[in-house]
Design a protein around this motif. Sequence first.
Motif, PDB file in Angstrom:
ATOM      1  N   ALA A 223       0.831  -1.205   0.000  1.00 46.52           N
ATOM      2  CA  ALA A 223       0.000   0.000   0.000  1.00 46.52           C
ATOM      3  C   ALA A 223       0.867   1.257   0.000  1.00 46.52           C
ATOM      4  CB  ALA A 223      -0.923  -0.004   1.212  1.00 46.52           C
ATOM      5  N   LEU A 227       0.145   1.836  -3.841  1.00 43.37           N
ATOM      6  CA  LEU A 227      -1.165   2.485  -3.804  1.00 43.37           C
ATOM      7  C   LEU A 227      -1.151   3.874  -4.449  1.00 43.37           C
ATOM      8  CD1 LEU A 227      -4.067   2.001  -2.958  1.00 43.37           C
ATOM      9  CD2 LEU A 227      -3.519   2.923  -0.690  1.00 43.37           C
ATOM     10  N   ALA A 246      -2.461   7.123   0.178  1.00 40.57           N
ATOM     11  CA  ALA A 246      -1.683   5.938   0.540  1.00 40.57           C
ATOM     12  C   ALA A 246      -1.172   6.048   1.969  1.00 40.57           C
ATOM     13  CB  ALA A 246      -0.508   5.765  -0.426  1.00 40.57           C
ATOM     14  N   CYS A 249      -3.889   5.155   4.433  1.00 40.05           N
ATOM     15  CA  CYS A 249      -4.121   3.719   4.572  1.00 40.05           C
ATOM     16  C   CYS A 249      -3.042   3.064   5.440  1.00 40.05           C
ATOM     17  CB  CYS A 249      -4.148   3.059   3.188  1.00 40.05           C
ATOM     18  SG  CYS A 249      -5.647   3.410   2.241  1.00 40.05           S
ATOM     19  N   ALA A 253      -3.554   1.201   9.103  1.00 40.16           N
ATOM     20  CA  ALA A 253      -3.020  -0.137   9.375  1.00 40.16           C
ATOM     21  C   ALA A 253      -2.161  -0.136  10.639  1.00 40.16           C
ATOM     22  CB  ALA A 253      -2.200  -0.633   8.181  1.00 40.16           C
ATOM     23  N   CYS A 283     -12.930  -6.890   1.589  1.00 40.35           N
ATOM     24  CA  CYS A 283     -12.721  -5.551   1.037  1.00 40.35           C
ATOM     25  C   CYS A 283     -12.033  -5.615  -0.326  1.00 40.35           C
ATOM     26  CB  CYS A 283     -11.890  -4.720   2.007  1.00 40.35           C
ATOM     27  SG  CYS A 283     -12.752  -4.283   3.533  1.00 40.35           S
ATOM     28  N   GLN A 287     -13.371  -4.029  -3.799  1.00 40.78           N
ATOM     29  CA  GLN A 287     -12.552  -3.122  -4.606  1.00 40.78           C
ATOM     30  C   GLN A 287     -12.406  -3.629  -6.033  1.00 40.78           C
ATOM     31  OE1 GLN A 287     -11.739  -0.306  -3.100  1.00 40.78           O
ATOM     32  NE2 GLN A 287     -10.924   0.536  -4.990  1.00 40.78           N
ATOM     33  N   ALA A 298     -12.854   4.810  -0.943  1.00 45.16           N
ATOM     34  CA  ALA A 298     -11.976   5.268   0.136  1.00 45.16           C
ATOM     35  C   ALA A 298     -12.234   4.489   1.423  1.00 45.16           C
ATOM     36  CB  ALA A 298     -12.175   6.769   0.370  1.00 45.16           C
ATOM     37  N   LEU A 301     -10.898   0.853   1.046  1.00 45.60           N
ATOM     38  CA  LEU A 301      -9.436   0.752   1.154  1.00 45.60           C
ATOM     39  C   LEU A 301      -8.977   0.938   2.600  1.00 45.60           C
ATOM     40  CD1 LEU A 301      -8.365   2.743  -2.040  1.00 45.60           C
ATOM     41  CD2 LEU A 301      -8.084   0.281  -1.650  1.00 45.60           C
ATOM     42  N   LEU A 302      -9.633   1.828   3.342  1.00 44.21           N
ATOM     43  CA  LEU A 302      -9.259   2.056   4.740  1.00 44.21           C
ATOM     44  C   LEU A 302      -9.599   0.844   5.608  1.00 44.21           C
ATOM     45  CD1 LEU A 302     -10.321   5.785   5.151  1.00 44.21           C
ATOM     46  CD2 LEU A 302      -7.992   4.887   5.122  1.00 44.21           C
ATOM     47  N   ALA A 305      -7.088  -1.822   4.946  1.00 47.33           N
ATOM     48  CA  ALA A 305      -5.856  -1.516   5.676  1.00 47.33           C
ATOM     49  C   ALA A 305      -5.998  -1.855   7.154  1.00 47.33           C
ATOM     50  CB  ALA A 305      -5.503  -0.037   5.497  1.00 47.33           C
TER      51      ALA A 305
END
Length: 393
Positions: A223, A227, A246, A249, A253, A283, A287, A298, A301-302, A305
């Motif tokens: 990522a 990313l 990026a 994210c 994480a 997820c 995506q 968004a 992706l979060l 992560a």
Amino acid sequence: MTVAAYRNLILATTGCAVTFWAWNLLPPLSHTFRTGLSLTGTETAALVAAPLLVGSLGGVPVGALTDRFGARVMFPLVSGLTIVPVLLLIPARQSFAMLLAVGFLLGLGGTTFAIGVPLVNAWFPPRRRGLALGVLGTGTAGIALSGYLTPRIHHYDENLPYLVVATALALFAFLGALMISDHPDQHLPRTSAAARPSRAGRLRGTWEPAALYAIAFGGIVAAGVYLPVYLRTWYHLGVTEAGTGAAGCVLVAAVFRPLGGWCADRVHPAVVTAWSLGAAALCAIIQAFDPALNPMGAVDLLVMAAGLGAAAGAVVALVARVTPQERIGGAAGIVGAAGGLGGFLPALVLGAVHRGKGTYSLGFLLLSDLALAGGVYALARMRTAGAAPAGGS
């Protein structure tokens, strides 16, 4: 718990954050280097990959040396040595060959997690190690710190990012030499450091968590590295906006790593790993259907992560549970190497699929399969590993 335990945890986390910032100095500026030096896509990829490769593999000997000499010696030493390639980036940025050579040396900054794990593991009792190691894992937010701050500092002066990071490394090396302390009951074995990785590699509690960490932390590393390219290519964001996305994210994480470790203190780490990877896989499937970035993409992706971060925290807790203290540095080095090298796989898959098919969907579906396989394996094979946490006080 003692004040010394929390002091060493804070210092180790800070040290990882600073050195990981140094480790990730090149990816946020890759577009600048590509334009300024007229690099090809392959040359740019090699430039970004060089520190990642050395930082991953270098964790193995650094972890073994930490088992032998202790974190009090290794943390200031590695942090201080990382200053050299950071400053060398100033003259090297005029030449691709020099920049690539310095990039390999810069990989030294990515080895410090293998120092922090045995330090923190020794200071905290088994029932609290998951959370403590998860907090240590937030030091990987140095990758996000670099992604957000490096291009902005570079905007004011081309040399300033390297000077700022070198100063931060010097300050930490000084504080670490003064304040880091190995646990008084920690036995530093006299066996050769060269033989220690092979001893750690013979443990079941090394290679199976290493494979899981390659999926979890590998996804986080990917990522940070790939990313921004995905966000620029598919969602047409600007360079700064893509880098910020990026970084966000990677930061999420890092924040969820302590949660994964905290849950692993209460439920078996393999169970936490399985559920977290399952969430990340779901997820990835979402995506693959190319949702609009605002807000569905968004959020997706979060959450992905967050799942990868929680899984990474739980896997490190699993390593601490099944590995004797005197071998934890070597094991952490091998597991960390797998995680760093695992960052190549998502980037390679997404890039190859996009070049071949003109879409990222198949790549995300393949990544979801990998995460699901890891979750199933953790639940089926690892949930009985380490009935009681290994070693320590």
